[in-house]
Scaffold this motif. Sequence first.
Motif, PDB file in Angstrom:
ATOM      1  N   SER A 104       0.808  -1.219   0.000  1.00  0.00           N
ATOM      2  CA  SER A 104       0.000   0.000   0.000  1.00  0.00           C
ATOM      3  C   SER A 104       0.842   1.270   0.000  1.00  0.00           C
ATOM      4  O   SER A 104       0.337   2.347  -0.260  1.00  0.00           O
ATOM      5  N   GLN A 105       2.149   1.162   0.269  1.00  0.00           N
ATOM      6  CA  GLN A 105       2.963   2.376   0.205  1.00  0.00           C
ATOM      7  C   GLN A 105       3.484   2.649  -1.211  1.00  0.00           C
ATOM      8  O   GLN A 105       4.121   3.663  -1.464  1.00  0.00           O
ATOM      9  N   LEU A 106       3.187   1.741  -2.148  1.00  0.00           N
ATOM     10  CA  LEU A 106       3.697   1.917  -3.510  1.00  0.00           C
ATOM     11  C   LEU A 106       2.736   2.755  -4.342  1.00  0.00           C
ATOM     12  O   LEU A 106       1.525   2.541  -4.306  1.00  0.00           O
ATOM     13  N   PHE A 107       3.269   3.682  -5.099  1.00  0.00           N
ATOM     14  CA  PHE A 107       2.461   4.551  -5.950  1.00  0.00           C
ATOM     15  C   PHE A 107       1.765   3.700  -7.020  1.00  0.00           C
ATOM     16  O   PHE A 107       2.385   2.869  -7.670  1.00  0.00           O
ATOM     17  N   GLY A 108       0.464   3.923  -7.183  1.00  0.00           N
ATOM     18  CA  GLY A 108      -0.285   3.181  -8.203  1.00  0.00           C
ATOM     19  C   GLY A 108      -0.626   1.762  -7.785  1.00  0.00           C
ATOM     20  O   GLY A 108      -1.089   0.961  -8.594  1.00  0.00           O
ATOM     21  N   TYR A 109      -0.415   1.440  -6.490  1.00  0.00           N
ATOM     22  CA  TYR A 109      -0.645   0.066  -6.021  1.00  0.00           C
ATOM     23  C   TYR A 109      -2.125  -0.312  -6.076  1.00  0.00           C
ATOM     24  O   TYR A 109      -2.996   0.465  -5.706  1.00  0.00           O
ATOM     25  N   SER A 341     -11.662   6.500  -7.738  1.00  0.00           N
ATOM     26  CA  SER A 341     -12.075   6.074  -6.407  1.00  0.00           C
ATOM     27  C   SER A 341     -12.668   4.682  -6.543  1.00  0.00           C
ATOM     28  O   SER A 341     -13.287   4.367  -7.562  1.00  0.00           O
ATOM     29  N   VAL A 342     -12.475   3.837  -5.533  1.00  0.00           N
ATOM     30  CA  VAL A 342     -13.154   2.537  -5.569  1.00  0.00           C
ATOM     31  C   VAL A 342     -14.432   2.567  -4.729  1.00  0.00           C
ATOM     32  O   VAL A 342     -15.376   1.839  -4.989  1.00  0.00           O
ATOM     33  N   THR A 372     -12.185   9.255   3.812  1.00  0.00           N
ATOM     34  CA  THR A 372     -12.497   8.285   4.865  1.00  0.00           C
ATOM     35  C   THR A 372     -13.158   7.044   4.275  1.00  0.00           C
ATOM     36  O   THR A 372     -12.798   5.908   4.597  1.00  0.00           O
ATOM     37  N   GLU A 373     -14.124   7.277   3.392  1.00  0.00           N
ATOM     38  CA  GLU A 373     -14.869   6.156   2.800  1.00  0.00           C
ATOM     39  C   GLU A 373     -13.971   5.261   1.938  1.00  0.00           C
ATOM     40  O   GLU A 373     -14.266   4.085   1.741  1.00  0.00           O
ATOM     41  N   GLU A 374     -12.876   5.820   1.448  1.00  0.00           N
ATOM     42  CA  GLU A 374     -11.995   5.042   0.568  1.00  0.00           C
ATOM     43  C   GLU A 374     -11.248   3.945   1.334  1.00  0.00           C
ATOM     44  O   GLU A 374     -10.803   2.964   0.752  1.00  0.00           O
ATOM     45  N   MET A 381      -6.395   7.032  -4.379  1.00  0.00           N
ATOM     46  CA  MET A 381      -7.498   7.904  -4.786  1.00  0.00           C
ATOM     47  C   MET A 381      -6.924   9.126  -5.521  1.00  0.00           C
ATOM     48  O   MET A 381      -6.003   9.777  -5.048  1.00  0.00           O
ATOM     49  N   MET A 382      -7.481   9.435  -6.710  1.00  0.00           N
ATOM     50  CA  MET A 382      -6.918  10.518  -7.530  1.00  0.00           C
ATOM     51  C   MET A 382      -7.952  11.596  -7.806  1.00  0.00           C
ATOM     52  O   MET A 382      -9.139  11.309  -7.941  1.00  0.00           O
ATOM     53  N   TRP A 383      -7.469  12.823  -7.917  1.00  0.00           N
ATOM     54  CA  TRP A 383      -8.329  13.885  -8.425  1.00  0.00           C
ATOM     55  C   TRP A 383      -7.587  14.692  -9.463  1.00  0.00           C
ATOM     56  O   TRP A 383      -6.368  14.577  -9.605  1.00  0.00           O
ATOM     57  N   THR A 384      -8.333  15.464 -10.225  1.00  0.00           N
ATOM     58  CA  THR A 384      -7.740  16.229 -11.325  1.00  0.00           C
ATOM     59  C   THR A 384      -8.263  17.657 -11.232  1.00  0.00           C
ATOM     60  O   THR A 384      -9.363  17.884 -10.724  1.00  0.00           O
ATOM     61  N   SER A 385      -7.465  18.613 -11.670  1.00  0.00           N
ATOM     62  CA  SER A 385      -7.917  20.003 -11.569  1.00  0.00           C
ATOM     63  C   SER A 385      -7.423  20.821 -12.751  1.00  0.00           C
ATOM     64  O   SER A 385      -6.405  20.495 -13.372  1.00  0.00           O
TER      65      SER A 385
END
Length: 528
Positions: A104-109, A341-342, A372-374, A381-385
Amino acid sequence: MFDTIISGGEIIDGTGAPSFVADVGIAGDRITALGDLTSATAINRIDASGLTVTPGFIDIHTHSDFTLLADGRADSQLCQGVTTEVIGQCGFSCAPLGRQAGGSQLFGYVDVGIPINWRSFGEYLEQLERARPAVNVAAFVGHGAIHSAIKENDSSPSTANEIDAMVRLAEEAFDEGAWGFSTGLEYWPGIAAPLEEIAALTTVTAKRNGLYSTHVRNRDVYYDLGFSEAIATARHTNAKLQISHIQPKFGAPAMAMQHTLEMLYRAGREGVDVAFDIIPHDWNHTSMVSVLPMWAREGGTTKTLERLKDPALRKRMKENPRPMWRLVTVGRWNDIVLLHSVANVDLIGMNFSDIAQLRGVDPFDAVLDLLTEEGEALPQMMWTSHSFNDNDICMCMREAKCMVMSDTLALSQRGPLKGLIGSLSGYGWTARLLGHYARERGIISLTEAVNRITVRPAERLGLVDRGRLRAGAFADVTVFNPKLVHDESTVLAPLSSPKGFIHVMVNGCFAVRDGVRNDVQSGHVLRH
Ligand SMILES: [Zn+2]
């Protein structure tokens, strides 16, 4: 006798030289002839008249370190002509790992049952080789991985002994094939690392003739501090410097891009070897958890989730003076969109003004609720702007030292990564460069655009026999229709494949033929 002849196409060889019509002869994994091959024989003869034939594209900045292990197919990159990826950027790499490190510490895991049983950089590359990536891969070692391997979750300042241990890990990574070293100074743990720690590691990079790529500490209100830190580090340690995704973010003054280029060229005149790259998109993306202050993330995901449930701590989180994006600080929530998001798949593609309204809460509370829900999937979890200024991108793209890249994940919708989204650039960044910026707007010519994703990154990295279409080079070849090439991905449909790519060959094998992805995985893990 050739295995394949690609005949009659317009050749753009990657050097920036004018195009010419010629046939490309391929035998085994190499291009063995370039010229008039009308009378030659071949097992496959492909008519490329009216099409453009280029070297396979090199993406000098990706985060596919884990996704290529989970599924080596890399459809998202091959469908747009990318044949080589450079992973391990922004301080994130899958190795080295400390004794207690988990996935879980790996990026994109993504938890798809891949055992995390490597520790050294070399062991990771061997594991990657076993995943048979469909693209060639050159890996950097990330500062975050090195730092965490030594410090685990200890956030105290590194001691001299600990920095020595980090230097040994970096040397080991270079011994085992790293092409460079990267930092992510806006992310944990780069954000907390003292100058001496970074300088010690870039000194190793310089000695090993690697490239030092950096996601600088700030690209908005303190942009000049961010870029001058990178210049000072390179000047002081003699490292070859690559500024990653150079475009300033929302909140930077209007002159920031011009000023930054002046700073870099000035440093260049003083002997600093500096170049840079950009994302060909005005939408930015990052992990959503970066909105939290560092104290809220100490100790890992489980601890973060506990704090997210404490009302008093939530209040302090919302007061974070550096929430990564100034758009958050000034409350431009309609310019920030949920990308991955899952736990809340139905909200993907919505902006945070609308999400907040839907839920009847304040937008920042909506962000904290979604985090929290994630649950344990929080780091992915990703977001874009809408953070980048298009004028900055155009200004940069014209510069001689500019390369273009994706900053994304190699993905496939056919296997365990189905549904995963890396960024808005994931499925169309080269198409956007060639179609939107070169053909439609004429910001640069098509030959210049190809140069920025072939010869330039190859030379910057020191890749031998790739990046230029010539006899003797590896047969990484992309064939596209210059009139049709077009990015089809949008915020609502980020997984749409681009139009216009016809054939893509990796080491002499067709990964894409007649627009159809073959089940071929012929990439190599490249070692420096
Ligand atoms: Zn970055």
